[in-house]
Design a protein around this motif. Sequence first.
Motif, PDB file in Angstrom:
ATOM      1  N   SER B  39       0.838  -1.204   0.000  1.00 42.47           N
ATOM      2  CA  SER B  39       0.000   0.000   0.000  1.00 42.47           C
ATOM      3  C   SER B  39       0.875   1.257   0.000  1.00 42.47           C
ATOM      4  O   SER B  39       0.511   2.271  -0.599  1.00 42.47           O
ATOM      5  CB  SER B  39      -0.981  -0.013   1.175  1.00 42.47           C
ATOM      6  OG  SER B  39      -0.413   0.579   2.311  1.00 42.47           O
ATOM      7  N   LEU B  40       2.050   1.195   0.655  1.00 43.45           N
ATOM      8  CA  LEU B  40       2.979   2.340   0.596  1.00 43.45           C
ATOM      9  C   LEU B  40       3.491   2.537  -0.832  1.00 43.45           C
ATOM     10  O   LEU B  40       3.620   3.657  -1.328  1.00 43.45           O
ATOM     11  CB  LEU B  40       4.166   2.138   1.543  1.00 43.45           C
ATOM     12  CG  LEU B  40       3.855   1.874   3.020  1.00 43.45           C
ATOM     13  CD1 LEU B  40       5.149   1.720   3.818  1.00 43.45           C
ATOM     14  CD2 LEU B  40       2.997   2.990   3.619  1.00 43.45           C
ATOM     15  N   HIS B  42       1.928   1.643  -3.601  1.00 46.56           N
ATOM     16  CA  HIS B  42       0.850   2.173  -4.442  1.00 46.56           C
ATOM     17  C   HIS B  42       0.692   3.671  -4.216  1.00 46.56           C
ATOM     18  O   HIS B  42       0.518   4.443  -5.164  1.00 46.56           O
ATOM     19  CB  HIS B  42      -0.470   1.447  -4.128  1.00 46.56           C
ATOM     20  CG  HIS B  42      -0.452   0.009  -4.560  1.00 46.56           C
ATOM     21  ND1 HIS B  42      -0.076  -0.383  -5.824  1.00 46.56           N
ATOM     22  CD2 HIS B  42      -0.737  -1.137  -3.893  1.00 46.56           C
ATOM     23  CE1 HIS B  42      -0.139  -1.714  -5.915  1.00 46.56           C
ATOM     24  NE2 HIS B  42      -0.534  -2.192  -4.747  1.00 46.56           N
ATOM     25  N   SER B  43       0.768   4.068  -2.962  1.00 47.18           N
ATOM     26  CA  SER B  43       0.607   5.484  -2.653  1.00 47.18           C
ATOM     27  C   SER B  43       1.757   6.297  -3.265  1.00 47.18           C
ATOM     28  O   SER B  43       1.550   7.392  -3.801  1.00 47.18           O
ATOM     29  CB  SER B  43       0.514   5.640  -1.131  1.00 47.18           C
ATOM     30  OG  SER B  43       1.167   6.786  -0.686  1.00 47.18           O
ATOM     31  N   ALA B  46       1.524   6.630  -7.206  1.00 44.11           N
ATOM     32  CA  ALA B  46       0.530   7.589  -7.700  1.00 44.11           C
ATOM     33  C   ALA B  46       1.062   9.015  -7.764  1.00 44.11           C
ATOM     34  O   ALA B  46       0.464   9.864  -8.410  1.00 44.11           O
ATOM     35  CB  ALA B  46      -0.710   7.538  -6.810  1.00 44.11           C
ATOM     36  N   ARG B  47       2.188   9.286  -7.096  1.00 43.45           N
ATOM     37  CA  ARG B  47       2.618  10.683  -7.053  1.00 43.45           C
ATOM     38  C   ARG B  47       4.060  10.928  -7.491  1.00 43.45           C
ATOM     39  O   ARG B  47       4.626  11.965  -7.159  1.00 43.45           O
ATOM     40  CB  ARG B  47       2.386  11.259  -5.664  1.00 43.45           C
ATOM     41  CG  ARG B  47       3.035  10.481  -4.557  1.00 43.45           C
ATOM     42  CD  ARG B  47       3.039  11.319  -3.303  1.00 43.45           C
ATOM     43  NE  ARG B  47       1.850  11.131  -2.498  1.00 43.45           N
ATOM     44  CZ  ARG B  47       1.498  11.923  -1.498  1.00 43.45           C
ATOM     45  NH1 ARG B  47       2.228  12.977  -1.196  1.00 43.45           N
ATOM     46  NH2 ARG B  47       0.434  11.656  -0.775  1.00 43.45           N
ATOM     47  N   VAL B 145       8.034   7.246   1.491  1.00 44.02           N
ATOM     48  CA  VAL B 145       6.782   6.840   2.134  1.00 44.02           C
ATOM     49  C   VAL B 145       7.081   5.822   3.229  1.00 44.02           C
ATOM     50  O   VAL B 145       7.753   4.814   2.991  1.00 44.02           O
ATOM     51  CB  VAL B 145       5.785   6.244   1.116  1.00 44.02           C
ATOM     52  CG1 VAL B 145       4.437   6.007   1.788  1.00 44.02           C
ATOM     53  CG2 VAL B 145       5.609   7.181  -0.074  1.00 44.02           C
ATOM     54  N   VAL B 171       6.122  11.101   3.670  1.00 46.33           N
ATOM     55  CA  VAL B 171       4.695  10.845   3.535  1.00 46.33           C
ATOM     56  C   VAL B 171       4.418   9.574   4.333  1.00 46.33           C
ATOM     57  O   VAL B 171       5.212   8.633   4.275  1.00 46.33           O
ATOM     58  CB  VAL B 171       4.337  10.611   2.051  1.00 46.33           C
ATOM     59  CG1 VAL B 171       2.879  10.264   1.879  1.00 46.33           C
ATOM     60  CG2 VAL B 171       4.736  11.818   1.208  1.00 46.33           C
ATOM     61  N   GLY B 173       1.839   6.299   5.439  1.00 47.45           N
ATOM     62  CA  GLY B 173       0.715   5.489   4.964  1.00 47.45           C
ATOM     63  C   GLY B 173       0.125   4.695   6.126  1.00 47.45           C
ATOM     64  O   GLY B 173       0.857   4.269   7.027  1.00 47.45           O
TER      65      GLY B 173
END
Lengths: 280, 280
Positions: B39-40, B42-43, B46-47, B145, B171, B173
């Motif tokens: 999930s980290l 993926h986050s 995205a950026r 992240v 960032v 998560g």
Amino acid sequence: MKIIQSPAEMQSVAQAQRREGKTIGFVPTMGFLHEGHLSLMHSARARCDVLVASIFVNPTQFGPNEDLDAYPRDFERDEKLCREAGVDFLFYPTPENMYLDGHSIWVDEESLSGVLCGTSRPGHFRGVCTVVAKLLHIALPDFMVLGEKDAQQLRVLRRMVRDLNFPVEIVSGPTIREPDGLAKSSRNKYLRPEERAEAVCLFQGLEKAKELYSAGEREANVLKNSICEIIRKTSGSIDYVEIVDDETLKPVQTLNKPVLVALAVRFPGARLIDNAVLGK
Amino acid sequence: MKIIQSPAEMQSVAQAQRREGKTIGFVPTMGFLHEGHLSLMHSARARCDVLVASIFVNPTQFGPNEDLDAYPRDFERDEKLCREAGVDFLFYPTPENMYLDGHSIWVDEESLSGVLCGTSRPGHFRGVCTVVAKLLHIALPDFMVLGEKDAQQLRVLRRMVRDLNFPVEIVSGPTIREPDGLAKSSRNKYLRPEERAEAVCLFQGLEKAKELYSAGEREANVLKNSICEIIRKTSGSIDYVEIVDDETLKPVQTLNKPVLVALAVRFPGARLIDNAVLGK
């Protein structure tokens, strides 16, 4: 030349320069500039697009009984000298914006820092490593130019760059000397006239050691004794006279690879250091 | 996806990407990836333009009696998962090329590191800070992240980035959980079936604390006791259950600003941690 006080502003200026593909050269100083600093700036100027210099008397590298408050400062003169040396950005932060409330991160070097100046200045190199790590992240240089006069500092910071993988090259510049051989230093200003005359003993000791080495002498003790003999004729008291492996800074008995001859002498007005590399 | 083992190669790839104006996102891991790591990724994906992940079981953050050798590893599976998560460069160094002979530089955090996990894992955060400082210089990301599950690590690394002026954004998560609420962790694999069933007590304790907080309870001791009561019904032994200021990690008696509720429980198979923030 632009003077920048805010770390965030300096960092974003440096990022913008890098995005434009410019190479950044960096010379960190504690100000009260002399020809030693200026020669580092000239050497940096010749090989970068953008020259950043910093002036910051870093409180964390001074011990409680050291000369932080007395350390000489003359920003107006320094500013002029930086401008003349071709500095593009002069980073001139305050202690408050370099060390925020609750500062709790320190960069420690645990092998090269415990000898030579580290013996009489505990915590000194921790302060040096921490502030230089910060300055490198703020100025984001491709290379940083450091003086060979601060021999141990140069080696500790090379180790820091290696061990933390900083994306920066360290370039060193030779010690600049007065006509009689005394290494230029901001602290020379504090020598009284009679001390100033005697202070050449550091250089003379090193010259004597080089002479003996050239004549074939390889015993560290013989070289050390000949240096000490010269210093003992003055009012200076020996902090240390050491001959160490040029890379590990471990004591050497017999010179069979490059060594650093390093010495520190306390005069009433100032503690002075000097060094030479033999066998390189 | 390219796998890179050499720090120098990874750094020059990252420098090349930055020169092209690409933004780099970075997710450091110790491998044996689970949905929390993914999930980290993926986050991050995205950026950023370029996604770098690292897999490195960092020896310097394990104590002498900890599970370094037993730490689970499965590179083949991890590689596949990274590829699926859209990682562009997977940095997978060896301990030998991360810690060169004579490594002597350490990054120390001296305020947030002494509590919570720092109490039972002395030197842990020094290892974490040192390796992350290295990884940041190697991967040169615009942002990194980190998972909120490692609450203290997240705060220590935020402090490192602040105090050393790293040009990087952190960032965070959210913790990813099993259907029963157990936080995903590479160490869950070592729980025996009966421990696995009991391990949900960390989550249940936190849920109970949240419930009491929502009902108006503000005394830290009341919340802590209610958590301990739930854990004591299992075979897990409490390493710590603490309620601390979310920023300073200092103990809080009465909750009147954001707090971190953090706990660590030792089961025979594994030591587990979990946390929740209240009042934010």
